[in-house]
Design a protein around this motif. Sequence first.
Motif, PDB file in Angstrom:
ATOM      1  N   UNK A 196       0.851  -1.184   0.000  1.00  0.00           N
ATOM      2  CA  UNK A 196       0.000   0.000   0.000  1.00  0.00           C
ATOM      3  C   UNK A 196       0.888   1.236   0.000  1.00  0.00           C
ATOM      4  N   UNK A 197       0.382   2.308  -0.593  1.00  0.00           N
ATOM      5  CA  UNK A 197       1.112   3.563  -0.646  1.00  0.00           C
ATOM      6  C   UNK A 197       0.158   4.735  -0.519  1.00  0.00           C
ATOM      7  N   UNK A 253       3.559   1.637   2.833  1.00  0.00           N
ATOM      8  CA  UNK A 253       3.051   1.900   4.181  1.00  0.00           C
ATOM      9  C   UNK A 253       2.093   0.770   4.532  1.00  0.00           C
ATOM     10  N   UNK A 254       1.765   0.634   5.793  1.00  0.00           N
ATOM     11  CA  UNK A 254       0.784  -0.352   6.210  1.00  0.00           C
ATOM     12  C   UNK A 254      -0.565  -0.037   5.581  1.00  0.00           C
ATOM     13  N   UNK A 281      -3.384   5.777   8.079  1.00  0.00           N
ATOM     14  CA  UNK A 281      -4.108   6.984   7.669  1.00  0.00           C
ATOM     15  C   UNK A 281      -3.074   7.913   7.044  1.00  0.00           C
ATOM     16  N   UNK A 282      -3.268   8.242   5.784  1.00  0.00           N
ATOM     17  CA  UNK A 282      -2.323   9.088   5.061  1.00  0.00           C
ATOM     18  C   UNK A 282      -2.543  10.553   5.418  1.00  0.00           C
ATOM     19  N   UNK A 342      -4.578   4.563   2.264  1.00  0.00           N
ATOM     20  CA  UNK A 342      -3.612   4.300   1.196  1.00  0.00           C
ATOM     21  C   UNK A 342      -4.242   3.522   0.035  1.00  0.00           C
ATOM     22  N   UNK A 343      -3.563   3.535  -1.076  1.00  0.00           N
ATOM     23  CA  UNK A 343      -3.950   2.783  -2.260  1.00  0.00           C
ATOM     24  C   UNK A 343      -3.228   1.437  -2.232  1.00  0.00           C
TER      25      UNK A 343
END
Length: 86
Positions: free
Chosen positions: A33-34, A43-44, A48-49, A55-56
Amino acid sequence: VQTILEDTASDNFTVASGTPQAGELSLAVTTRCGCPDDLSASVGCATTCSGGGGPTQFYDLSATVEFDGVILPGFTLSGEMSVMAQ
């Protein structure tokens, strides 16, 4: 996704079921995920971005096949791609 990739590839290739032998296609699928501000940084998936969104998720697909040499030396063909999950 791994099963679909293997089923599709098996129409044209011998897909390795364990340690690949020469001429057998080795396939791998991983997920990551990014966040939108830097999609290349993993990222996990529960993160929470910045901006409050989630994330996507991506599927990273790779394929490798090794060939024994007869006239030419042995060689390896490989490819990778990332696919965004919707």
